[in-house]
Scaffold this active site. Structure first.
Site, PDB file in Angstrom:
ATOM      1  N   GLN A 121      89.735 -22.771   3.904  1.00  0.00           N
ATOM      2  CA  GLN A 121      89.963 -21.241   3.568  1.00  0.00           C
ATOM      3  C   GLN A 121      88.633 -20.287   3.495  1.00  0.00           C
ATOM      4  O   GLN A 121      87.648 -20.844   2.634  1.00  0.00           O
ATOM      5  CB  GLN A 121      90.634 -21.161   2.204  1.00  0.00           C
ATOM      6  CG  GLN A 121      90.869 -19.605   1.865  1.00  0.00           C
ATOM      7  CD  GLN A 121      91.366 -19.342   0.363  1.00  0.00           C
ATOM      8  OE1 GLN A 121      90.615 -20.281  -0.610  1.00  0.00           O
ATOM      9  NE2 GLN A 121      91.744 -18.386  -0.216  1.00  0.00           N
ATOM     10  N   TYR A 123      87.336 -17.224   2.790  1.00  0.00           N
ATOM     11  CA  TYR A 123      87.446 -15.847   2.248  1.00  0.00           C
ATOM     12  C   TYR A 123      86.076 -15.288   1.588  1.00  0.00           C
ATOM     13  O   TYR A 123      85.375 -14.395   2.189  1.00  0.00           O
ATOM     14  CB  TYR A 123      88.472 -16.000   1.276  1.00  0.00           C
ATOM     15  CG  TYR A 123      90.134 -15.929   1.371  1.00  0.00           C
ATOM     16  CD1 TYR A 123      90.385 -16.201   2.781  1.00  0.00           C
ATOM     17  CD2 TYR A 123      91.112 -15.324   0.704  1.00  0.00           C
ATOM     18  CE1 TYR A 123      91.741 -16.055   3.222  1.00  0.00           C
ATOM     19  CE2 TYR A 123      92.340 -14.942   1.071  1.00  0.00           C
ATOM     20  CZ  TYR A 123      92.839 -15.561   2.408  1.00  0.00           C
ATOM     21  OH  TYR A 123      94.080 -15.473   2.387  1.00  0.00           O
ATOM     22  N   SER A 124      85.672 -16.102   0.701  1.00  0.00           N
ATOM     23  CA  SER A 124      84.528 -15.718   0.072  1.00  0.00           C
ATOM     24  C   SER A 124      83.156 -15.675   0.814  1.00  0.00           C
ATOM     25  O   SER A 124      83.145 -16.492   1.753  1.00  0.00           O
ATOM     26  CB  SER A 124      84.219 -16.647  -1.259  1.00  0.00           C
ATOM     27  OG  SER A 124      85.522 -16.750  -2.112  1.00  0.00           O
ATOM     28  N   GLU A 240      98.600 -18.851  -4.391  1.00  0.00           N
ATOM     29  CA  GLU A 240      97.367 -19.559  -5.053  1.00  0.00           C
ATOM     30  C   GLU A 240      97.440 -19.836  -6.261  1.00  0.00           C
ATOM     31  O   GLU A 240      97.370 -20.899  -6.990  1.00  0.00           O
ATOM     32  CB  GLU A 240      96.097 -19.138  -3.929  1.00  0.00           C
ATOM     33  CG  GLU A 240      94.996 -20.131  -4.402  1.00  0.00           C
ATOM     34  CD  GLU A 240      93.526 -19.634  -3.935  1.00  0.00           C
ATOM     35  OE1 GLU A 240      93.601 -18.619  -3.421  1.00  0.00           O
ATOM     36  OE2 GLU A 240      92.744 -20.431  -4.228  1.00  0.00           O
ATOM     37  N   ASN A 368      88.486 -15.801 -14.283  1.00  0.00           N
ATOM     38  CA  ASN A 368      89.240 -15.140 -15.271  1.00  0.00           C
ATOM     39  C   ASN A 368      89.085 -13.768 -15.913  1.00  0.00           C
ATOM     40  O   ASN A 368      89.945 -13.144 -15.978  1.00  0.00           O
ATOM     41  CB  ASN A 368      89.156 -16.072 -16.256  1.00  0.00           C
ATOM     42  CG  ASN A 368      89.983 -17.500 -16.366  1.00  0.00           C
ATOM     43  OD1 ASN A 368      90.420 -17.782 -15.223  1.00  0.00           O
ATOM     44  ND2 ASN A 368      90.089 -18.463 -17.272  1.00  0.00           N
ATOM     45  N   GLU A 369      87.770 -13.398 -15.668  1.00  0.00           N
ATOM     46  CA  GLU A 369      87.785 -11.685 -16.018  1.00  0.00           C
ATOM     47  C   GLU A 369      88.291 -11.043 -15.129  1.00  0.00           C
ATOM     48  O   GLU A 369      88.951  -9.995 -15.459  1.00  0.00           O
ATOM     49  CB  GLU A 369      86.052 -11.658 -15.780  1.00  0.00           C
ATOM     50  CG  GLU A 369      85.157 -12.212 -16.981  1.00  0.00           C
ATOM     51  CD  GLU A 369      84.959 -13.700 -16.607  1.00  0.00           C
ATOM     52  OE1 GLU A 369      85.207 -14.024 -15.354  1.00  0.00           O
ATOM     53  OE2 GLU A 369      84.450 -14.353 -17.540  1.00  0.00           O
TER      54      GLU A 369
END
Ligand code: FAD
Length: 383
Positions: A121, A123-124, A240, A368-369
């Site tokens: 994947q 993406y980043s 996801e 998580n933020e």
């Protein structure tokens, strides 16, 4: 809202248990490694359960959400993988059969189904993680192909992948999200290079950086319309994140933790009887039970045809926190033995390795933020 299984669902659960026990009985459990993985992949394919999340017309089971949940839970409790396919199986395939052309489905789904083609994947990027719409990898249309230049990072399994599904910038007018398209790139294309990233556990296990230097990508490898890639990519992320609650996995870990603590001596008895340890174990168990109810609530809603939506952020956030707390308690059980004394020669004890790699669970798939931000805005309605 229905929070327990009916007769048909219990029958299905028994069928699943029998199938797993047929291949991996209690006295011959699944052992990670090529031999058992190949055996399990073949068994799943023959049974027609390899792509348990897909619709039947593409080779899937057509199971409803509850059946999928039962499958995931029973496989995790038995310690066998729910699916053998990688990212292609649960992330790309839904995008393909929802937004791809018939030709793309015919060309790519069979290799995902029988696990013969590995996907990663993309993406980043170095400057686009949480703020994914800032991505700068550019694809310029030149006749019948795109010319792609740029860099992806944190790309899991890129070093073994045959193909990458990725989002790239094809336009720069209007909203940033509108200029993004979804491409499928052959990792053997000229101009693709992969560099390893060594992680906290001292190894190159999964992560990589991928660079594109004038990579030609045929036009028929763009999924859906140009400029609509953001929409497809976002839909994929909800799936996801829902899959990142780790409830069944954490339940299995909790059971193993309880057994390990019962065998771990302290100065006065066993760790399981230590009041402080027992209190922490109980706390995490209660949170896991609450997480499971949230997962069942999400299932009950999606069973009526709704998408998981922002619930997936709650599952991802709480799921990773529970998982990380369990890995911390394992370290307490291991005590001094958990200390890493040589990365290169002796390796890390499993507890420490799992603890360290577990830190990344609250980053991967959206931090998580960021999940807390989504919950604040879209679940709690805060400004
Ligand atoms: C193990 C692992 C596997 C991964 N696999 C893949 C993969 O296969 N493919 C892929 O494309 N990516 C992958 N990623 C990347 C992952 O999606 C990103 O790391 C993640 O989205 C965070 O982006 P970033 O690392 O750039 O951090 P940043 O976005 O730079 O964030 C840095 C810090 O700032 C905080 N922050 C950022 N924005 C906000 C905000 N608006 N409000 C509050 N806090 C904020 C973050 O929470 C974080 O603590 C993987 C990551 C890990 C750790």
């Amino acid at each position: 809202m229905k929070l327990s299984f009916d007769r048909a669902e219990l029958d299905f659960r028994d069928q699943v248990r029998s199938f797993i026990a047929l291949h991996f009985p209690a006295d011959r459990p699944f052992t990670p490694g090529a031999a058992d993985e190949d055996r399990w992949a073949t068994a799943l394919l023959h049974q027609g359960w390899a792509a348990y999340q897909w619709p039947p017309q593409f080779g899937g089971t057509g199971w409803n959400m509850t059946q999928k949940y039962i499958w995931e839970r029973e496989t995790a409790l038995a310690g066998v993988p729910a699916r053998m396919g990688g990212m292609g199986m649960f992330m790309l395939a839904p995008v393909l059969y929802t937004h791809g052309s018939a030709e793309q489905c015919q060309r790519f789904l069979p290799g995902i189904l029988d696990n013969s083609v590995e996907w990663c994947q993309g993406y980043s990027e170095p400057e686009a993680g949480s703020d994914l719409a800032a991505l700068g990898t550019r694809a310029v249309l030149e006749g019948d192909h795109y010319l792609v230049n740029g860099m992806k990072t944190w790309t899991s399994y890129a070093h073994i992948a045959d193909w990458m599904f990725c989002i790239v910038r094809t336009g720069s007018t209007g909203r940033r999200q509108d200029g993004i398209s979804f491409l499928l790139i052959d990792m053997r294309s000229t101009g693709v290079s992969v560099q390893p990233i060594v992680t906290l556990d001292g190894r190159h296990s999964t992560l990589n950086t991928v660079t594109f230097d004038n990579v030609r990508v045929p036009l028929d490898q763009r999924v859906g319309e140009e400029g609509q890639g953001w929409r497809y990519a976002k839909g994929l992320l909800t799936h996801e994140r829902t899959g990142l609650a780790y409830v069944a996995d954490s339940t299995r870990r909790l059971r193993r933790l309880r057994e390990t603590a019962s065998r771990t001596p302290t100065g006065h008895g066993w760790l399981i009887d230590d009041p402080l340890f027992a209190a922490r174990l109980a706390e995490v168990e209660i949170d896991l039970m609450a997480l499971e109810i949230t997962e069942l609530r999400t299932l009950a809603e999606t069973a009526t045809g709704q998408a998981p939506g922002t619930q997936s952020s709650i599952l991802k956030l709480q799921g990773t926190l529970v998982l990380q707390r369990l890995t911390e308690l394992f370290i307490e059980c291991a005590g001094l033995h958990a200390l890493p004394y040589s990365f290169e020669e002796r390796g890390l004890r499993e507890e420490m390795s799992t603890y360290l790699i577990g830190r990344s669970a609250s980053i991967a798939g959206g931090t998580n933020e960021v999940q807390r931000d989504i919950i604040a805005k879209h679940v709690l309605g805060l400004p």
